[in-house]
Enzyme design. Sequence first.
Site: not given
Length: 368
Positions: A258, A262, A271
């Site tokens: 990705r 998200h 993160y």
Amino acid sequence: MPRKRIEIKPKVEYLSILDGDGNVDEALDPRLDADRSLHIYRLMVIARRLDERCINMQRQGRIGTYGPCRGQEAAHCASVVVLEQADWLVQAFREPGAAYHRGWPLETVLRFWGGYEEGCRPPDGVNDLPIAVPIASQVPHAMGIAWGMVTKNDPHCVLCYCGDGGTSEGDFHESLNFAGVYNLPLITLIQNNQWAISIPREKQTASETIAQKALAYGFDGIQVDGNDPLAVYVATKEAADRARSGGGPSLIEAVTYRLSVHTTADDPKKYRTDEEVARWEKLDPIPRYEKYLRTRGILDDKLVAEVEEDALRDVAAAVDRFEASREVDPLDCFKYMYAELPPELAEQREEFRQALEREGYGKSAGGH
């Protein structure tokens, strides 16, 4: 008492046909004809352009939260083309190219993310389920459709998309276990994009691959380069042929990434590193496939420009149609579940109506 090793027949392969630079393994190349090859490319480009436009529209407050597919186009655009009209497609929420291939108008996808219930309605005569955002909730539905096919001697198959995070859900395990026991024509394609929101793949499962989970259910699993349209196509075609001929279910793990957030409610900088994203940018499926098509003489600069122009024009036209849609009454969310609202929901509806009036929606909401 004996203590011995149980020999299990290996069933997990890894498949890659295009390398990271777009060079093809001639022995594995399915040599799709020019029309199908270009169609997959067009789907990927239009999915990318719709994705970009949706993010901009969300930032401008013109649609709600949006889940991008940037970087994952090959996994859904090259797999969906394997389906026949009578097969079923069960979506997750990062497959706009697959929906477009199946005949969904682009503005219907916009309506879904804009909160319009019309965005949940597949086109008439198309065997698709609506977009499913809840994690893995769509897999039991796909399994149920496949079971229905078996009971009706329907010689078709079901293609179900799911994310790597979904493989930790009970819905996923129960459905695939059932599919294995009853030999259902179900293809479950996992888009392993390395992150389940902020949970990395290595904390999602201790398994070396997701594909190997098929062994536990008693059927075939394969891991493919999910940024390689040719590998995705070949694996899905083999699975569909097997399902339609009574060979049962398959699990395909498409290893992809990705490249975007998200959802638009997420900040991936908290993160993951920019260096990680940069490594995967080099494996972007669109330029890899474009290079392959140019090598085969199917694509050139003029056609690339035409595809881009067509995609931008079609997306812009879809946005115009979406924004010309009727204004939705916010109270419609109470309208269709029950013929007669239970008292607690009637109370909530009234509280909501009063809140809308206070916030300036009074004229619309007050009319109901």
